[in-house]
Design a protein around this motif. Structure first.
Motif, PDB file in Angstrom:
ATOM      1  N   GLN A   1     -15.238  12.300  -2.103  1.00 14.76           N
ATOM      2  CA  GLN A   1     -14.362  13.229  -1.402  1.00 14.76           C
ATOM      3  C   GLN A   1     -13.606  12.567  -0.257  1.00 14.76           C
ATOM      4  OE1 GLN A   1     -17.427  16.208  -0.549  1.00 14.76           O
ATOM      5  NE2 GLN A   1     -16.506  17.568  -2.063  1.00 14.76           N
ATOM      6  N   VAL A   2     -14.077  11.436   0.214  1.00 18.42           N
ATOM      7  CA  VAL A   2     -13.335  10.629   1.187  1.00 18.42           C
ATOM      8  C   VAL A   2     -13.272   9.194   0.670  1.00 18.42           C
ATOM      9  CG1 VAL A   2     -13.937  12.068   3.175  1.00 18.42           C
ATOM     10  CG2 VAL A   2     -15.399  10.139   2.566  1.00 18.42           C
ATOM     11  N   ASP A   3     -12.265   8.464   1.109  1.00 17.05           N
ATOM     12  CA  ASP A   3     -12.050   7.098   0.631  1.00 17.05           C
ATOM     13  C   ASP A   3     -12.720   6.059   1.519  1.00 17.05           C
ATOM     14  OD1 ASP A   3     -10.251   7.948  -1.495  1.00 17.05           O
ATOM     15  OD2 ASP A   3      -8.844   8.430   0.125  1.00 17.05           O
ATOM     16  N   VAL A   4     -12.982   6.426   2.759  1.00 16.68           N
ATOM     17  CA  VAL A   4     -13.651   5.536   3.713  1.00 16.68           C
ATOM     18  C   VAL A   4     -14.150   6.417   4.842  1.00 16.68           C
ATOM     19  CG1 VAL A   4     -11.467   5.067   4.910  1.00 16.68           C
ATOM     20  CG2 VAL A   4     -13.390   3.502   5.201  1.00 16.68           C
TER      21      VAL A   4
ATOM     22  N   LEU B   1       0.816  -1.208   0.000  1.00 18.07           N
ATOM     23  CA  LEU B   1       0.000   0.000   0.000  1.00 18.07           C
ATOM     24  C   LEU B   1       0.852   1.261   0.000  1.00 18.07           C
ATOM     25  CD1 LEU B   1      -2.697  -1.055   2.615  1.00 18.07           C
ATOM     26  CD2 LEU B   1      -2.809  -1.236   0.140  1.00 18.07           C
ATOM     27  N   ARG B   2       0.485   2.182  -0.905  1.00 19.63           N
ATOM     28  CA  ARG B   2       1.130   3.485  -0.988  1.00 19.63           C
ATOM     29  C   ARG B   2       0.076   4.523  -1.343  1.00 19.63           C
ATOM     30  NH1 ARG B   2       6.741   3.541  -1.477  1.00 19.63           N
ATOM     31  NH2 ARG B   2       7.688   1.464  -1.633  1.00 19.63           N
ATOM     32  N   GLY B   3       0.464   5.772  -1.222  1.00 19.85           N
ATOM     33  CA  GLY B   3      -0.424   6.842  -1.652  1.00 19.85           C
ATOM     34  C   GLY B   3      -1.081   7.562  -0.490  1.00 19.85           C
ATOM     35  N   ALA B   4      -2.287   8.073  -0.732  1.00 22.10           N
ATOM     36  CA  ALA B   4      -3.007   8.865   0.265  1.00 22.10           C
ATOM     37  C   ALA B   4      -4.344   8.207   0.588  1.00 22.10           C
ATOM     38  CB  ALA B   4      -3.230  10.286  -0.251  1.00 22.10           C
ATOM     39  N   LEU B   5      -4.776   8.396   1.822  1.00 23.62           N
ATOM     40  CA  LEU B   5      -6.056   7.839   2.274  1.00 23.62           C
ATOM     41  C   LEU B   5      -6.803   8.920   3.035  1.00 23.62           C
ATOM     42  CD1 LEU B   5      -7.843   5.267   2.541  1.00 23.62           C
ATOM     43  CD2 LEU B   5      -6.735   4.892   4.757  1.00 23.62           C
TER      44      LEU B   5
ATOM     45  N   ALA C   1      -6.003   0.576  -0.068  1.00 18.77           N
ATOM     46  CA  ALA C   1      -5.706   1.132   1.256  1.00 18.77           C
ATOM     47  C   ALA C   1      -6.982   1.322   2.073  1.00 18.77           C
ATOM     48  CB  ALA C   1      -4.959   2.456   1.111  1.00 18.77           C
ATOM     49  N   ALA C   2      -8.053   1.747   1.415  1.00 18.17           N
ATOM     50  CA  ALA C   2      -9.322   1.949   2.115  1.00 18.17           C
ATOM     51  C   ALA C   2      -9.892   0.622   2.597  1.00 18.17           C
ATOM     52  CB  ALA C   2     -10.317   2.656   1.200  1.00 18.17           C
ATOM     53  N   ARG C   3      -9.755  -0.405   1.773  1.00 17.90           N
ATOM     54  CA  ARG C   3     -10.276  -1.709   2.163  1.00 17.90           C
ATOM     55  C   ARG C   3      -9.518  -2.262   3.381  1.00 17.90           C
ATOM     56  NH1 ARG C   3     -13.458  -4.483  -0.931  1.00 17.90           N
ATOM     57  NH2 ARG C   3     -12.733  -3.459  -2.833  1.00 17.90           N
ATOM     58  N   GLU C   4      -8.194  -2.092   3.396  1.00 17.39           N
ATOM     59  CA  GLU C   4      -7.401  -2.574   4.521  1.00 17.39           C
ATOM     60  C   GLU C   4      -7.696  -1.757   5.781  1.00 17.39           C
ATOM     61  OE1 GLU C   4      -4.534  -4.506   6.935  1.00 17.39           O
ATOM     62  OE2 GLU C   4      -5.779  -5.057   5.210  1.00 17.39           O
ATOM     63  N   PHE C   5      -7.847  -0.448   5.619  1.00 18.67           N
ATOM     64  CA  PHE C   5      -8.175   0.394   6.764  1.00 18.67           C
ATOM     65  C   PHE C   5      -9.534  -0.001   7.339  1.00 18.67           C
ATOM     66  CE2 PHE C   5      -9.872   4.175   8.834  1.00 18.67           C
ATOM     67  CZ  PHE C   5      -8.806   4.561   9.631  1.00 18.67           C
ATOM     68  N   ALA C   6     -10.485  -0.268   6.473  1.00 20.70           N
ATOM     69  CA  ALA C   6     -11.820  -0.681   6.917  1.00 20.70           C
ATOM     70  C   ALA C   6     -11.746  -1.962   7.741  1.00 20.70           C
ATOM     71  CB  ALA C   6     -12.740  -0.857   5.714  1.00 20.70           C
ATOM     72  N   ARG C   7     -10.912  -2.890   7.306  1.00 19.32           N
ATOM     73  CA  ARG C   7     -10.773  -4.150   8.041  1.00 19.32           C
ATOM     74  C   ARG C   7     -10.258  -3.896   9.457  1.00 19.32           C
ATOM     75  NH1 ARG C   7      -6.996  -7.582   9.500  1.00 19.32           N
ATOM     76  NH2 ARG C   7      -5.326  -6.345   8.557  1.00 19.32           N
TER      77      ARG C   7
ATOM     78  N   ALA D   1      -7.265   2.065  15.414  1.00 18.47           N
ATOM     79  CA  ALA D   1      -7.198   1.589  14.030  1.00 18.47           C
ATOM     80  C   ALA D   1      -6.239   2.434  13.214  1.00 18.47           C
ATOM     81  CB  ALA D   1      -8.594   1.602  13.401  1.00 18.47           C
ATOM     82  N   MET D   2      -6.258   3.744  13.421  1.00 20.69           N
ATOM     83  CA  MET D   2      -5.337   4.625  12.698  1.00 20.69           C
ATOM     84  C   MET D   2      -3.890   4.308  13.054  1.00 20.69           C
ATOM     85  SD  MET D   2      -7.172   8.372  12.525  1.00 20.69           S
ATOM     86  CE  MET D   2      -7.322   8.582  14.303  1.00 20.69           C
ATOM     87  N   LYS D   3      -3.632   4.067  14.331  1.00 19.96           N
ATOM     88  CA  LYS D   3      -2.269   3.758  14.778  1.00 19.96           C
ATOM     89  C   LYS D   3      -1.792   2.440  14.161  1.00 19.96           C
ATOM     90  CE  LYS D   3       0.498   3.351  19.015  1.00 19.96           C
ATOM     91  NZ  LYS D   3       1.107   2.025  18.775  1.00 19.96           N
ATOM     92  N   ALA D   4      -2.653   1.417  14.202  1.00 16.80           N
ATOM     93  CA  ALA D   4      -2.280   0.119  13.644  1.00 16.80           C
ATOM     94  C   ALA D   4      -2.019   0.213  12.142  1.00 16.80           C
ATOM     95  CB  ALA D   4      -3.380  -0.906  13.928  1.00 16.80           C
ATOM     96  N   PHE D   5      -2.856   0.973  11.446  1.00 20.67           N
ATOM     97  CA  PHE D   5      -2.684   1.114  10.000  1.00 20.67           C
ATOM     98  C   PHE D   5      -1.392   1.857   9.685  1.00 20.67           C
ATOM     99  CE2 PHE D   5      -3.184   3.167   5.911  1.00 20.67           C
ATOM    100  CZ  PHE D   5      -3.724   2.163   5.128  1.00 20.67           C
ATOM    101  N   ALA D   6      -1.128   2.948  10.403  1.00 20.17           N
ATOM    102  CA  ALA D   6       0.067   3.749  10.143  1.00 20.17           C
ATOM    103  C   ALA D   6       1.350   2.956  10.387  1.00 20.17           C
ATOM    104  CB  ALA D   6       0.049   5.001  11.015  1.00 20.17           C
ATOM    105  N   GLU D   7       1.334   2.100  11.408  1.00 17.14           N
ATOM    106  CA  GLU D   7       2.518   1.301  11.707  1.00 17.14           C
ATOM    107  C   GLU D   7       2.746   0.215  10.655  1.00 17.14           C
ATOM    108  OE1 GLU D   7       1.723  -0.132  15.611  1.00 17.14           O
ATOM    109  OE2 GLU D   7       2.464   1.693  16.617  1.00 17.14           O
ATOM    110  N   THR D   8       1.667  -0.353  10.135  1.00 16.78           N
ATOM    111  CA  THR D   8       1.763  -1.437   9.161  1.00 16.78           C
ATOM    112  C   THR D   8       2.013  -0.921   7.747  1.00 16.78           C
ATOM    113  OG1 THR D   8       0.202  -2.705  10.511  1.00 16.78           O
ATOM    114  CG2 THR D   8       0.626  -3.513   8.283  1.00 16.78           C
TER     115      THR D   8
END
Length: 296
Positions: A141-144, A91-95, A269-275, A110-117
């Motif tokens: 306008q938003v991805d998730v 995963l790369r880019g912006a979310l 990235a949105a799908r992984e963040f949602a999980r 969830a934000m912390k876990a995603f940012a670390e991974t």
């Protein structure tokens, strides 16, 4: 002679097909509407057929477009999976993450876990009232986004359902006053029409003490005993208390669903963040702190 597809053109085509709009697709892809239109036109020229039928308010797939969409999705999925396998960095880019003001703190794990991974994905938060966030998801306008709905009207994936409760400062008697002093998030808040409707049904007069999109500012007026408010039970701070309707005469409030919404075209990235959001929030509901008030 073999020919090769330009995957950027295909990605744009799928975004337009899913959203039915050049404008929405442009927001999803962080492009201008003109660039999206040009890419669709280039793909139609390569394939030598129209992919869309231009209606007055919406783009619809042509017969050839419907046939091509199936394979287009397969091409993009294979490309993304292969890229992830070979680079070791999936995963790369912006979310862009939408969240109501009162759910920023519950979303933090969830934000912390995603940012670390996924350190190569830049997360930005869009804080707004739930009705606004619903529109932001639909327009790309938003991805998730997390969105709060009355439980009976929930949309998207329901993470959990919990009660909306009356809240006041410890030891306060603000609930006794008439007109009832209220401190609430601004008029776009999803809770506001429900709360005011419940009071109207019981014939309880009310007045606004304070309105702000800043949840801490709202809490400050409640802590000071100037007003009461209504929050989801899991978001009630430990130094405040919930009020039982049967003990105070306040109307019972309905339960709300915390839902996860994704746009028509979902980036990896949105799908992984949602999980991760579902994992961290589905079993993290707070404990109800209800004050049983003895009336005189």
């Amino acid at each position: 002679m073999s020919r090769n597809f330009d995957l950027d053109l295909i990605r744009t085509f799928v975004a337009v097909a899913d959203s039915g709009s050049m404008t929405v697709a442009a927001n999803l892809l962080h492009m201008t509407q003109g660039a999206v239109s040009q890419q669709v036109k280039r793909l139609e020229e390569v394939l030598d057929c129209p992919l869309f039928v231009r209606k007055t308010r919406r783009l619809e797939l042509s017969r050839q477009g419907e046939q091509f969409l199936v394979n287009a999705r397969k091409l993009l999925q294979l490309n993304d999976e292969t890229w992830a396998d070979m680079t070791g960095q999936s995963l790369r880019g912006a979310l862009r993450v939408g969240v109501p003001y009162d759910l920023v703190t519950p979303l933090a794990p969830a934000m912390k876990a995603f940012a670390e991974t996924h350190p190569h994905v830049d997360i930005s938060l869009v804080c707004a009232a739930s009705p606004e966030l619903g529109k932001a998801v639909d327009s790309g306008q938003v991805d998730v986004s997390l969105i709060e709905y009355v439980a009976s009207e929930a949309e998207g994936d329901v993470i959990r359902i919990e009660p909306l409760v009356w809240v006041q400062g410890r030891g306060s008697d603000a609930w006794r006053k008439r007109p009832l002093p209220l401190s609430m998030v601004d008029e776009r808040c999803a809770f506001r029409p429900v709360v005011l409707g419940a009071l109207a049904d019981e014939g309880i007069a009310w007045r606004t003490v304070f309105e702000s999109s800043n949840i801490e500012a709202t809490a400050a007026t409640v802590r000071a005993g100037l007003a009461i408010t209504a929050w989801l039970v899991s978001t009630v701070p430990a130094d405040l208390e919930s009020l039982a309707p049967e003990a105070t005469g306040l109307p019972a409030l309905p339960s709300f669903a915390i839902c996860l919404r994704l746009p028509a075209t979902v980036q990896p990235a949105a799908r992984e963040f949602a999980r991760l959001v579902v994992e961290s929030m589905s079993n993290a509901a707070g404990t109800t702190r209800v004050r049983v008030v003895k009336t005189a």
